[in-house]
Design a protein around this motif. Structure first.
Motif, PDB file in Angstrom:
ATOM      1  N   HIS A 193       0.845  -1.191   0.000  1.00  0.00           N
ATOM      2  CA  HIS A 193       0.000   0.000   0.000  1.00  0.00           C
ATOM      3  C   HIS A 193       0.882   1.243   0.000  1.00  0.00           C
ATOM      4  O   HIS A 193       1.801   1.364   0.814  1.00  0.00           O
ATOM      5  N   TRP A 194       0.610   2.145  -0.909  1.00  0.00           N
ATOM      6  CA  TRP A 194       1.520   3.286  -1.114  1.00  0.00           C
ATOM      7  C   TRP A 194       1.572   4.226   0.089  1.00  0.00           C
ATOM      8  O   TRP A 194       2.567   4.950   0.260  1.00  0.00           O
ATOM      9  N   GLU A 195       0.558   4.182   0.937  1.00  0.00           N
ATOM     10  CA  GLU A 195       0.550   5.044   2.128  1.00  0.00           C
ATOM     11  C   GLU A 195       0.920   4.291   3.407  1.00  0.00           C
ATOM     12  O   GLU A 195       1.727   4.763   4.199  1.00  0.00           O
ATOM     13  N   THR A 196       0.346   3.107   3.593  1.00  0.00           N
ATOM     14  CA  THR A 196       0.544   2.379   4.854  1.00  0.00           C
ATOM     15  C   THR A 196       1.670   1.357   4.801  1.00  0.00           C
ATOM     16  O   THR A 196       2.086   0.843   5.847  1.00  0.00           O
ATOM     17  N   ASN A 197       2.157   1.031   3.590  1.00  0.00           N
ATOM     18  CA  ASN A 197       3.186   0.004   3.373  1.00  0.00           C
ATOM     19  C   ASN A 197       2.697  -1.410   3.673  1.00  0.00           C
ATOM     20  O   ASN A 197       3.496  -2.349   3.687  1.00  0.00           O
ATOM     21  N   GLU A 198       1.414  -1.586   3.902  1.00  0.00           N
ATOM     22  CA  GLU A 198       0.891  -2.924   4.160  1.00  0.00           C
ATOM     23  C   GLU A 198       0.823  -3.732   2.862  1.00  0.00           C
ATOM     24  O   GLU A 198       0.567  -3.190   1.790  1.00  0.00           O
TER      25      GLU A 198
END
Length: 682
Positions: free
Chosen positions: A517-522
């Motif tokens: 995920h580009w924001e959360t890195n998940e």
């Protein structure tokens, strides 16, 4: 002034230094030098040897064709009025030269003499095949024509090249000149935020307020899939469906270009002794004749249409019961399809996109290629034609075996679609090795603000598809350029590696490496992946009959022995749709006018190859399925090595039917394609 187009074939091209004014002088000089050498060689007594004839001409012609490939590429990706003018000035000279080569009886006689010489039996099978194919291609190039027929053939060749180029220009200009501005955000409910941001930035760049929408895919597709505003979808659909036609901006109408291309193709095939253009094109294909192709397509349509009809019935029921839509217009299908998919599988493409930032995708992609084929992609500093382009060396255990340029984002002046082009092919002679160099071009949504480029699931499939073409060229071990993949693999097998690579995008061990995920890195949640997988064959019936519609239309218009008016072309398309389609577009739809594959891209009487090769690629991939690793992954390095050795490495040095059998151990079977598409039982 140093002309970057005249650099040594062993050096990098300085793309950033190329200007429009370099094109005509460089190519004119190279054409003159090549023509002089060919006239010299042609005048020498036969039989010549492989080295003194074929290899000598291959080495001499490399700078010319490399420069032309570069110019052709720039014309497609950074089209300007100056570059276009230079391209159109040199195009007739390139065409004239190519036609002159094909009609050169002295060269033809040298190939015949080499074939009949004692040396022929001592050559490698690859070189024997090159000579055999050259003799076939000379005949297809009109070398045995005489007098007025020969003159007319040369005229036709030039006209075909010029009209195809004009077709491309019209399609590009029609898209670049079309825009629709919306002031109120209230009209844009449902459209993803990143699409709106890009549309607002596009309007601002023109000094306007509100939002600018275009017919380029990153702008067009999200509107069609997500906009709740039916009137907006209709405007966009009408714009896209009438590109380069009399129904749109008439300055770019391709009607007469289609008529002329079909008439010239038929005249060309008649001159060469063929009943029609389709028969002529199939001389160089795996398929035996047009009747076989049409039977193949109709058989596939019969299997797929019941599934397609179920798809449409399901859409109509959902639209009526959940969206209050009593009937579906053509501009409603993409929207309702997306709504149904979200309802049925509880996810959206937009949700998946957040987990597909370009940097993570490419890092994972390179790791997967390493696992399958044991090669590394190493970033290099290279001169490029646009700031967004990146370059890599392809390395096999530390040795550089080729180079690749990635040009992934949509922009003005760039042809739509996705493709792989070749700057130069592998060539080994003496102590010299020319490494293959390719371009991988896509039209993804570029980064906006602090948001990176995010790929849609379809974008991901496109990237893997095009990588198959690129790997075909990059991993070729053929020494002679005339047997390179893009030179001599049959057209209806050229899509095998590309469609084969698509299969891996559905494997969890692959998806795990591609997502963050580009924001959360998940990482992408496994549950979301399971929803994607469940939806894999969503509307596969509709998609299949759509491809068959294109392919059958293509074969039927190229089977005609009489010139067709644009009205007749459209009538044939209408008849095909009545036979195989489940969604019939409006009468003003002008799909053929923007069908560049057929009229400007080399797929005339060859569009069926996508489905033909899909049988090959699905069957090839089934060997990986049969040899999964302990964790269930299909990323089997041993089978990957076999695929590389049996298919990618051999290029066009053996017929496609042979290299497929060498890999699979038998002839291709269609079961895997039907199984992968969920269409084994009606």
């Amino acid at each position: 002034m140093t002309n970057p187009l005249l650099s040594s074939p062993l050096d990098f091209i300085d793309y950033a230094a190329i200007k429009a004014e370099h094109i005509v002088p460089a190519l004119t000089q190279l054409l003159e030098e090549n023509k002089a050498l060919i006239e010299q060689v042609a005048a020498e007594p036969a039989p010549l040897t492989w080295e003194s004839f074929v290899e000598r001409l291959d080495i001499a012609s490399t700078p010319l064709w490399r420069a032309w490939h570069v110019v052709n590429h720039l014309n497609a990706v950074v089209n300007t009025s100056e570059l276009r003018a230079a391209y159109n000035e040199i195009l007739p000279k390139i065409t004239e030269y190519s036609t002159w080569l094909g009609l050169n009886k002295d060269l033809y006689q040298h190939y015949k003499a080499l074939k009949d010489s004692a040396e022929y039996a001592t050559l490698t099978p690859t070189r024997q095949r090159i000579i055999d194919l050259a003799l076939r291609d000379f005949k297809l190039s009109g070398v045995e024509l005489e007098g007025e027929d020969k003159t007319r053939y040369a005229q036709i060749s030039e006209q075909l090249a010029n009209i195809s180029q004009k077709f491309s220009e019209n399609a590009l200009d029609a898209v670049d000149n079309w825009a629709y501005f919306v002031e109120s955000r209230d009209e844009l409910v449902g459209i993803p935020e990143d699409t709106l941001t890009a549309a607002a930035e596009a309007a601002k760049a023109e000094g306007k307020t509100g939002y600018k929408f275009t017919l380029k895919m990153p702008s067009y597709l999200p509107v069609m899939q997500y906009a709740q505003n039916s009137a907006l979808r209709e405007i966009m659909y009408r714009g896209y469906s009438t590109i380069a036609s009399e129904q749109g901006d008439t300055r770019f109408d391709n009607s007469s270009n289609i008529e002329q291309l079909l008439a010239l193709r038929q005249e060309e095939s008649a001159l060469l002794g063929y009943k029609n253009f389709a028969d002529m094109q199939l001389e160089t294909r795996m398929a035996d004749n047009a009747a076989q192709v049409i039977a193949f397509l109709r058989d596939l349509a019969n299997k797929a249409k019941p599934f397609a009809q179920k798809d449409v019935a399901e859409l109509k029921t959902f639209a009526r019961e959940h969206l209050g839509m009593a009937e579906l217009n053509p501009w409603d299908y993409a929207y309702v399809s997306e709504q149904l998919r979200q309802n049925k599988y509880a996810y959206s493409d937009e949700e998946i996109k957040q987990y597909l930032p370009e940097d993570t995708v490419l890092t994972g992609f390179f790791a997967i290629i390493k696992k399958l084929f044991n090669v590394d992609f190493t970033p290099i500093n290279a001169s490029v034609w646009h700031k967004d382009v990146t370059a890599y060396a392809v390395q096999d255990q530390g040795d550089t075996i080729g180079y690749i340029y990635f040009d992934l984002y949509a922009r003005a002046g760039k042809q739509s679609g996705a493709w792989v082009g070749s700057e130069r092919s592998r060539h080994v002679y003496g102590e010299t090795t020319v490494t293959p160099t390719v371009y991988l071009t896509c039209n993804f949504t570029p980064p906006t603000g602090n948001k990176p480029a995010l790929l849609s699931p379809d974008d991901l499939i496109t990237l893997f598809h095009e990588s198959g073409h690129a790997l075909h060229a990059l991993l070729s071990e053929v020494r002679d350029p005339a047997a390179s993949p893009f030179s001599s693999v049959e057209w209806d097998a050229i899509e095998l590696p590309s469609q084969f690579m698509e299969n891996f995008t559905w494997e969890w061990p692959v998806i795990e490496q591609l997502t963050r995920h580009w924001e959360t890195n998940e990482s992408l949640p496994k549950a979301l992946y399971e929803k994607m997988l469940a939806a894999k064959n969503y509307q596969s019936g509709m998609q299949t009959v759509r491809q068959i519609e294109f392919a059958l239309f293509d074969m039927l218009i190229h089977q005609s022995v009489n010139p067709l008016s644009i009205q007749q072309v459209l009538e044939i398309l209408h008849q095909v749709r009545q036979e195989v389609a489940v969604v019939i577009p409006p009468s003003w739809n002008r799909f053929p006018h923007n069908f560049s594959h057929l009229f400007a891209g080399g797929y005339g009487a060859g569009y069926y190859s996508y489905k033909w090769a899909e049988v090959l690629s699905a069957d090839a991939y089934s060997l990986f399925e049969e040899n999964k690793l302990a964790d269930g992954s299909t990323l089997n390095s041993a089978i990957g090595a076999l695929f590389r050795k049996a298919i990618l490495a051999v290029g066009g040095s053996v017929p496609a039917a042979e290299f497929f059998k060498n890999f699979r151990g038998r002839d291709p079977q269609p079961d895997a394609l039907l199984r992968h598409s969920g269409m084994l039982d009606a």
